[in-house]
Design an enzyme around this catalytic site. Structure first.
Site, PDB file in Angstrom:
ATOM      1  N   SER A  77      -8.897   2.038  -7.985  1.00  0.00           N
ATOM      2  CA  SER A  77      -8.071   3.133  -7.509  1.00  0.00           C
ATOM      3  C   SER A  77      -8.857   4.444  -7.532  1.00  0.00           C
ATOM      4  O   SER A  77      -9.898   4.550  -6.900  1.00  0.00           O
ATOM      5  CB  SER A  77      -6.788   3.202  -8.352  1.00  0.00           C
ATOM      6  N   ASP A  85      -3.413  -1.293  -4.202  1.00  0.00           N
ATOM      7  CA  ASP A  85      -4.073  -0.662  -5.348  1.00  0.00           C
ATOM      8  C   ASP A  85      -4.714  -1.651  -6.330  1.00  0.00           C
ATOM      9  O   ASP A  85      -4.060  -2.552  -6.847  1.00  0.00           O
ATOM     10  CB  ASP A  85      -3.017   0.175  -6.094  1.00  0.00           C
TER      11      ASP A  85
END
Length: 293
Positions: free
Chosen positions: A56, A174
């Site tokens: 991320s 993510d």
């Protein structure tokens, strides 16, 4: 804007190979800007990193660093988002909200401005980016392919960003969902530094409101525990904690960068010890790495 000097390799004694250092950069939204402060301290003290793994926001910063941006340049990039108005300008809202509110095309253009059309495999530093395959929720370890696409996939927070389709035809979200602190994904390294910008699971920091806030709290609680477990596999763990602010508080970049600097300076002696040749460094056994789940 300055760039990292790649022409200054670490000094080696004949017959002695310096340990290969890997660094794991966690997810954490704006609080992960602390990674920039850690990078600055490493560079200022001549600590060379040979491999980076990021999830991320850790993937975002790690990609820029691996592409040649040094700590000062990273801070300059962070300073460009110095107001909530500029942050919102990056949000290209989609009317079809069944899969996410933000398309991510403006983020892609922002990344392209810095990273161009580079490939993961073309970088001077070994970079691993973690994403999550949407339909199976399996961990995806990305080490080749277009760098901008891999970063976008790793940053595609579910419910906010529309999933990212990569060249293999699969959709990704993510990476922090499956590997918030990617320690075990580092390869060909002798020593590992982990930078965990998530709070400790025991801190009780969850304080979001509303339905979406409760969902984020549940996700964060799982991430905290996974990150805590991953940190035990590292040789040195830095945890630049901030119990104030919010994951989207990018305008507070200077505060988070300073937290990263403090965390790195506090453990600088331990970090420098990792760079010593094996005969001079204090030995420490690694925890066995778990198989992919």
């Amino acid at each position: 804007m300055s760039f990292r000097n790649e022409t200054n390799p670490p000094r080696k004694k004949p017959g002695i190979t310096a340990p290969r250092i890997g660094i794991a950069l966690s997810c954490g939204g704006a609080k992960s800007l602390a990674h920039v402060g850690v990078i600055q301290v490493l560079e200022e003290n001549g600590v060379r990193v040979h491999a980076i793994a990021g999830s991320s926001m850790g993937a975002y910063i790690g990609a820029l660093w691996a592409a040649g941006f040094d700590g000062a340049a990273l801070a300059d990039l962070a300073a460009e988002i110095n107001s909530r108005r500029k942050l919102w300008k990056l949000a290209d809202i989609t009317l079809l909200r069944r899969r996410g509110f933000v398309r991510g095309e403006r983020l892609e253009r922002l990344l392209e401005r810095s990273l161009g059309d580079r490939d993961l495999a073309s970088l001077d530093i070994d970079l691993t980016i973690i994403a999550t395959r949407l339909h199976s929720l399996e961990r995806a370890i990305l080490r080749e392919g277009r760098l901008v696409d891999a970063v976008r996939a790793s940053c595609a927070m579910p419910g906010i960003f529309v999933p990212v389709r990569l060249a293999d035809g699969h959709e990704y979200i993510d990476g922090g969902i499956v590997s918030p602190l990617p320690v075990r994904e580092l390869r060909d390294t002798d020593k590992i530094i982990a930078v965990n910008t998530l709070p400790d699971a025991r801190s009780g920091e969850q304080s979001q409101s509303g339905v979406f806030g409760v969902t984020l709290d549940a996700l964060s609680a799982a991430q905290m525990r996974l990150a805590s477990q991953a940190s035990q596999r590292a040789d040195v763990t830095l945890q630049p904690l901030s119990h104030d602010g919010h994951w989207r508080d990018y305008t507070n970049f200077a505060h988070y960068i300073e937290l990263g600097r403090r965390a790195a300076l506090e453990k600088l002696d331990e970090i420098k010890a990792l760079t010593l040749p094996p005969a001079r460094s204090r030995s420490r056994g690694h925890f066995p790495l778990a198989l992919s789940s």
